[in-house]
Design a protein around this motif. Structure first.
Motif, PDB file in Angstrom:
ATOM      1  N   LEU A 157      -2.825   5.374  -4.937  1.00 58.38           N
ATOM      2  CA  LEU A 157      -3.588   5.422  -3.947  1.00 58.38           C
ATOM      3  C   LEU A 157      -3.367   6.864  -3.126  1.00 58.38           C
ATOM      4  N   PRO A 158      -4.368   7.539  -2.499  1.00 57.05           N
ATOM      5  CA  PRO A 158      -4.181   8.552  -1.869  1.00 57.05           C
ATOM      6  C   PRO A 158      -3.685   8.355  -0.633  1.00 57.05           C
TER       7      PRO A 158
ATOM      8  N   ASP B 217      -4.887   3.524  10.030  1.00 56.73           N
ATOM      9  CA  ASP B 217      -6.106   2.844  10.208  1.00 56.73           C
ATOM     10  C   ASP B 217      -5.779   1.338  10.060  1.00 56.73           C
TER      11      ASP B 217
ATOM     12  N   ASP C 188      -2.601   8.725   3.520  1.00 51.33           N
ATOM     13  CA  ASP C 188      -3.109   8.546   4.583  1.00 51.33           C
ATOM     14  C   ASP C 188      -3.582   9.681   5.392  1.00 51.33           C
TER      15      ASP C 188
ATOM     16  N   VAL D 263      -8.561  -3.299  -7.283  1.00 48.45           N
ATOM     17  CA  VAL D 263      -7.983  -1.717  -7.405  1.00 48.45           C
ATOM     18  C   VAL D 263      -9.103  -0.923  -7.858  1.00 48.45           C
TER      19      VAL D 263
ATOM     20  N   GLN E 100       0.990   4.230  -2.856  1.00 51.11           N
ATOM     21  CA  GLN E 100       0.720   5.757  -2.193  1.00 51.11           C
ATOM     22  C   GLN E 100       1.843   6.661  -2.930  1.00 51.11           C
TER      23      GLN E 100
ATOM     24  N   ALA F 244      -7.477  -1.345  11.049  1.00 53.41           N
ATOM     25  CA  ALA F 244      -8.504  -2.135  10.703  1.00 53.41           C
ATOM     26  C   ALA F 244      -8.521  -2.057   8.919  1.00 53.41           C
ATOM     27  N   ARG F 245      -8.171  -1.046   8.200  1.00 53.46           N
ATOM     28  CA  ARG F 245      -8.216  -1.184   6.713  1.00 53.46           C
ATOM     29  C   ARG F 245      -7.305  -2.034   6.376  1.00 53.46           C
TER      30      ARG F 245
ATOM     31  N   LEU G 294      -8.584  -5.513   6.922  1.00 55.60           N
ATOM     32  CA  LEU G 294      -9.499  -5.849   5.871  1.00 55.60           C
ATOM     33  C   LEU G 294      -9.040  -6.230   4.628  1.00 55.60           C
ATOM     34  N   ILE G 295      -7.947  -5.557   4.090  1.00 63.16           N
ATOM     35  CA  ILE G 295      -7.367  -5.911   3.015  1.00 63.16           C
ATOM     36  C   ILE G 295      -6.775  -7.385   2.893  1.00 63.16           C
TER      37      ILE G 295
ATOM     38  N   ARG H 130       0.918  -1.127  -0.011  1.00 62.79           N
ATOM     39  CA  ARG H 130      -0.015  -0.108  -0.014  1.00 62.79           C
ATOM     40  C   ARG H 130       0.754   1.229  -0.107  1.00 62.79           C
TER      41      ARG H 130
END
Lengths: 214, 214
Positions: free
Chosen positions: A157-158, A164, A160, A203, A152, A166-167, A170-171, A148
């Motif tokens: 990807l934007p 986070d 942070d 994506v 970035q 938890a993100r 999840l991934i 990730r």
DNA sequence: CCAGTTACGCTACGAGTCGTAGCGGAATCG
DNA sequence: CGATTCCGCTACGACTCGTAGCGTAACTGG
């Protein structure tokens, strides 16, 4: 604490007496994987493992508390190798790469027959669940964070706003879960095309799946 | 063919002699689930199940070939209930809904201790794997097709160029795999927030995860 | 070199489970 | 009623489990 080390020969600093045979450890874990590949989790007996490894059955029980712990260690050795994430130039390609690499581990016969079994046993055994996470699952997780950040830096990807965790969890659940479900339940191959489609889905979202597969 | 029916009392057309007790079937399957929730897969013995169900052990073996088949049938009864996909007005909400619904089934104690175990056993048993798919997995799969068509009618997804079953298989592996991995491996809750983030990820891709959770 | 200590191989064992066989009796059909 | 099929019960050999006990091997510190 119990004399059982339970984790591969953590030769503590310096103790008196005859040391534990590291060769026996390797032989036992190798024999466990071989037996798993042949007879599966249900057919695995510790007596058989001991015979294959050329050690006494009692030696097994001196080191591991039971079948669950032994098999977790045997599988952990497969996941121990350092996991790199080669930079393939783009987020999609990076995801495809890590999916294929992860699938190589899951598709082995030992893994297929045993990994889900120990996960099931762990549902009622907190210590075992923790051990599985430490020895197997978390080894893979940092790859998500790494990939990730790379994306970035590339601007894919934007950045942070805030940390986070938890993100990333999840991934990880999505990628690992998809590969495991594909292999174990759907019994389908994880080839380059499947991995690419999964990467595209992650994506760009579901809309991207309506493009033709190149 | 063997006298073992192995699938819940398929009372064949009309035969002579005493019929099988449907009440015994229900009692056995109920007892199996209760025992699974208490002692887990590894601690489950058919003798215990028979005692709980109030039937003789031999009756169990007359109907099921072994532990695997019995447990699959016991779990299948949990997944047999109706599977609807209420229209929540949007693709994201629909996915969130089906994820929460699926998680309800996975989070039960019987499911947590047994589902992964039979999947592991199925790695070496083709018949068992087929049975799991028929009785458990495929029951959920049509929801993917239904949800996708709904989204296409709303204009949230582009229309199909050609039939592509592999695409729906992928979506199913991703959703089901993510939920299972979340529950069984990460041991985290599948609450409304988690389900919403998963839905966002699927609809809009990884970039959507950088928005704040409402 | 010599105790002290720890690991190993081996044998034996009770406990528990597995899956089956054999029996008498119960339920249903023609 | 006779035939057929299912049920409950008991008993059984085979197997695995996990442990105990013993003599021996390997290594450490004095």
């Amino acid at each position: 604490m119990h004399p059982r080390t339970s984790f591969t020969a953590v030769t503590s600093p310096k103790r008196a007496g005859r040391p534990r045979s590291a060769a026996a450890d390797r032989a036992i874990l190798d024999a466990t994987r071989a037996a798993l590949a042949e007879v599966g989790w249900g057919g695995l007996t510790l007596g058989d493992v001991a015979a294959r490894a050329g050690v006494a059955k009692t030696t097994l029980y001196r080191r591991w508390a039971g079948k669950n712990e032994l098999v977790v260690d045997a599988l952990a050795a497969l996941f121990e190798e350092q996991l790199d994430l080669p930079d393939l130039g783009g987020l999609e390609a990076d995801i495809q790469g890590v999916v294929l690499r992860f699938a190589e581990l899951i598709e082995r016969p030992e893994t297929r027959t045993a990994l889900m079994a120990v996960v099931a046993e762990a549902a009622q055994d907190d210590a075992l669940r923790l051990r599985i996470r430490e020895a197997i699952v978390d080894r893979q997780k940092h790859l998500v964070l790494l990939g990730r950040r790379r994306a970035q830096q590339r601007g894919e990807l934007p950045p942070d706003k805030a940390e986070d965790p938890a993100r990333d969890d999840l991934i990880f659940d999505v990628i690992a879960g998809a590969v495991v479900h594909r292999v174990m339940v759907s019994s389908g191959p994880v080839d380059r095309e499947w991995a690419l489609r999964l990467a595209r889905l992650l994506v760009d979202g579901l809309g991207a799946l309506h493009l033709p597969p190149p």
